[in-house]
Design a protein around this motif. Structure first.
Motif, PDB file in Angstrom:
ATOM      1  N   ILE A   1       1.444   5.055   0.416  1.00 52.06           N
ATOM      2  CA  ILE A   1       0.856   6.264   0.996  1.00 52.06           C
ATOM      3  C   ILE A   1       1.490   7.480   0.329  1.00 52.06           C
ATOM      4  CG2 ILE A   1       0.488   7.569   3.127  1.00 52.06           C
ATOM      5  CD1 ILE A   1       0.790   4.957   4.665  1.00 52.06           C
TER       6      ILE A   1
ATOM      7  N   ARG B   1      -6.023  -0.314   9.033  1.00 54.34           N
ATOM      8  CA  ARG B   1      -6.778  -0.978   7.966  1.00 54.34           C
ATOM      9  C   ARG B   1      -5.904  -1.977   7.206  1.00 54.34           C
ATOM     10  NH1 ARG B   1      -9.046   4.406   7.312  1.00 54.34           N
ATOM     11  NH2 ARG B   1      -7.531   4.844   5.665  1.00 54.34           N
ATOM     12  N   ILE B   2      -4.657  -1.579   6.939  1.00 58.14           N
ATOM     13  CA  ILE B   2      -3.738  -2.473   6.225  1.00 58.14           C
ATOM     14  C   ILE B   2      -3.457  -3.720   7.065  1.00 58.14           C
ATOM     15  CG2 ILE B   2      -1.377  -2.710   5.341  1.00 58.14           C
ATOM     16  CD1 ILE B   2      -1.487   0.316   4.714  1.00 58.14           C
TER      17      ILE B   2
ATOM     18  N   ARG C   1      -4.547   5.241  11.247  1.00 58.93           N
ATOM     19  CA  ARG C   1      -5.755   4.667  10.650  1.00 58.93           C
ATOM     20  C   ARG C   1      -5.417   3.802   9.442  1.00 58.93           C
ATOM     21  NH1 ARG C   1      -9.631  10.085  10.705  1.00 58.93           N
ATOM     22  NH2 ARG C   1     -10.147  10.026  12.934  1.00 58.93           N
ATOM     23  N   MET C   2      -4.516   4.314   8.586  1.00 58.38           N
ATOM     24  CA  MET C   2      -4.115   3.547   7.401  1.00 58.38           C
ATOM     25  C   MET C   2      -3.454   2.241   7.795  1.00 58.38           C
ATOM     26  SD  MET C   2      -2.625   6.415   4.764  1.00 58.38           S
ATOM     27  CE  MET C   2      -3.685   7.620   3.980  1.00 58.38           C
TER      28      MET C   2
ATOM     29  N   GLN D   1      -3.820   9.947  10.836  1.00 58.79           N
ATOM     30  CA  GLN D   1      -4.113   9.348   9.529  1.00 58.79           C
ATOM     31  C   GLN D   1      -3.234   8.130   9.253  1.00 58.79           C
ATOM     32  OE1 GLN D   1      -6.465   9.619   7.570  1.00 58.79           O
ATOM     33  NE2 GLN D   1      -5.732   8.618   5.700  1.00 58.79           N
ATOM     34  N   LEU D   2      -1.945   8.218   9.600  1.00 61.13           N
ATOM     35  CA  LEU D   2      -1.044   7.074   9.403  1.00 61.13           C
ATOM     36  C   LEU D   2      -1.480   5.889  10.269  1.00 61.13           C
ATOM     37  CD1 LEU D   2       2.452   8.855   9.319  1.00 61.13           C
ATOM     38  CD2 LEU D   2       1.367   7.625   7.438  1.00 61.13           C
TER      39      LEU D   2
ATOM     40  N   ARG E   1       0.873  -1.185   0.000  1.00 59.33           N
ATOM     41  CA  ARG E   1       0.000   0.000   0.000  1.00 59.33           C
ATOM     42  C   ARG E   1       0.904   1.228   0.000  1.00 59.33           C
ATOM     43  NH1 ARG E   1      -2.563   4.338   0.138  1.00 59.33           N
ATOM     44  NH2 ARG E   1      -4.571   4.622   1.223  1.00 59.33           N
TER      45      ARG E   1
ATOM     46  N   ASP F   1       6.098   8.570  -2.203  1.00 59.26           N
ATOM     47  CA  ASP F   1       5.157   7.750  -1.440  1.00 59.26           C
ATOM     48  C   ASP F   1       5.898   6.911  -0.411  1.00 59.26           C
ATOM     49  OD1 ASP F   1       5.961   5.150  -2.708  1.00 59.26           O
ATOM     50  OD2 ASP F   1       5.140   6.100  -4.492  1.00 59.26           O
TER      51      ASP F   1
END
Length: 433
Positions: A245, A368-369, A364-365, A361-362, A243, A259
């Motif tokens: 970012i 989910r990952i 949360r990401m 935000q990191l 993923r 990224d």
């Protein structure tokens, strides 16, 4: 693909490293056939065949445990100590400080890891040998059974030999890391697992072919092979999934962003290893004590609670995998540290302000990952259990998927990438010269 192989094989330095790696792996395999003095290898094989955890540990040691060789524990004490030292970095400030000191700190950490490995190998060897030695006929050769007062001395001697074998394996792994290709510890584990694959197909042939040959059995045989290939393809896909970012730098144009790549399975196989190890400890203690679920109430409930093939044990297995997936992912990919580094470099995630918003935000990401990665690990870990129950396998050597497959595929991918990078670096160096 063929062009890459041609480029690699045309590089003399890389070819020599590959040959050196195979030579060390061959020496390790030879060591798995050198038995510990005084031990009865025939009895040991029978005991291991009746214990699922010892069967898995035997596969990781390349068959060294079933032969009760000087390399019976293989590289497992070093792997365990490495994980323990990594986790202790969260609790011990000095270890945390060393992890941030570059190469010097890495050398200090490695030295501590080696000391821990020696102590852990001695403890594991003593527990294993004294546990199996509760019935001396399981361990000692017949000529030593009469010396009852000296059993403890024989067992301590065996444990010292096994500990020395673990140190030898650790040294062989270091040789591969420094002078060969790939990570030495991972290569030795993978070599041990791969060497057990022929035994799996032999057991599979005995299950469906030979005397049991029939149309239905041939169909089931082909189906199991296809499932195995499908699992390999699935693991290759998920192990390579990343993923990205997006990151934007304040001093660059919008089209010049970068990224942060985050692996779908950033914890790798560690959650499965931790979960299976914790569950296996009570089962192993019961097994080496010679207790059976059919004859002992305590052994029955231990088997019900800690065996992953039982409903309660399976639920506990899943919970532990998910827990360790999140724990290790957030330990290796620290959102706070990434956010601070982005702030120092004048970078930010588009749509989020630097600082606290970026950290949230990191997190949360990553959550989910990791949730997807944990679900993938649970699926791969449960496939052998489901397939064994569905097909009625009677041999623990027959497995489709599981921890071993993740390890082998992951090591193969990383090793090939390292070889490919080394060949390209050589080309660039020649061009610049």
């Amino acid at each position: 693909m063929f062009e890459k192989l041609k480029k690699i094989l045309s590089n003399r330095e890389i070819v020599l490293k590959i040959i050196f790696t195979f030579a060390i792996l061959f020496a390790f395999k030879v060591g798995t056939y050198i038995p510990i003095p005084l031990v009865s290898t025939t009895s040991i094989r029978q005991v291991i065949a009746g214990n699922d955890f010892l069967t898995v540990l035997n596969a990781f040691s390349g068959g060294g445990l079933s032969n009760f060789s000087i390399l019976a524990l293989g590289i497992s004490p070093y792997i365990t100590s490495s994980i323990v030292v990594q986790m202790l970095q969260l609790l011990i400030p000095k270890l945390k400080e060393w992890s941030e000191q570059g190469e010097v700190g890495k050398q200090k950490t490695n030295r501590v890891t080696r000391y821990v490995t020696i102590g852990l190998a001695m403890v594991q060897a003593l527990v294993l040998i004294f546990g199996l030695g509760s019935k001396p006929e399981n361990v000692l050769v017949d000529s030593l059974i009469q010396y009852k007062n000296l059993y403890w001395l024989f067992y301590v001697y065996m444990a010292i030999v096994v500990t020395a074998g673990s140190c030898l394996t650790m040294w062989l792994a270091d040789l591969i890391t420094r002078h060969g290709v790939g990570n030495g510890s991972s290569m030795i584990i993978s070599a041990g697992i791969v060497s057990s694959i022929p035994a799996m197909f032999t057991a599979l042939n005995a299950q469906y072919l030979g005397d049991k040959l029939s149309g239905l059995n041939v169909f089931l045989y082909i189906l199991v092979i296809l499932l195995y290939i499908g699992m390999i393809l699935a693991v290759v896909f998920f192990e390579g999934a990343v993923r990205k970012i997006p990151v934007q730098y304040a001093n660059r144009q919008a089209s010049q962003g970068s990224d942060i790549p985050v692996k779908l399975n950033s914890a790798n196989v560690i959650p499965v290893i931790f979960a299976s190890t914790l569950l296996s400890i009570p089962l192993t203690i019961v097994g080496v004590m010679g207790l059976s679920p059919t004859s002992s109430t305590g052994a029955f409930w231990v088997n019900e609670i800690f065996s992953s093939s039982k409903p309660i044990g399976c639920i506990l297995y899943i919970v532990l995998i998910v827990f360790f997936s999140f724990f290790y992912s957030f330990m290796t990919v620290d959102p706070d540290k990434i956010s601070d580094n982005l702030d120092k470099q004048g970078a930010f995630i588009p749509g989020y302000r630097p600082g606290e918003d970026t950290k949230v935000q990191l997190s949360r990401m990553l959550f989910r990952i990791t949730l997807i990665g944990a679900a993938y690990l649970v699926f791969v870990a449960l496939v052998p259990i489901i397939v064994t129950a569905a097909f009625g396998f009677t041999s623990s050597a027959i497995t489709v998927g599981g921890t071993s497959l993740i390890i082998v595929v992951g090591v193969a991918i990383e090793t090939f990438r390292q070889i490919e990078t080394a060949s390209e670096t050589k080309d660039y160096k020649g061009f610049l010269d």
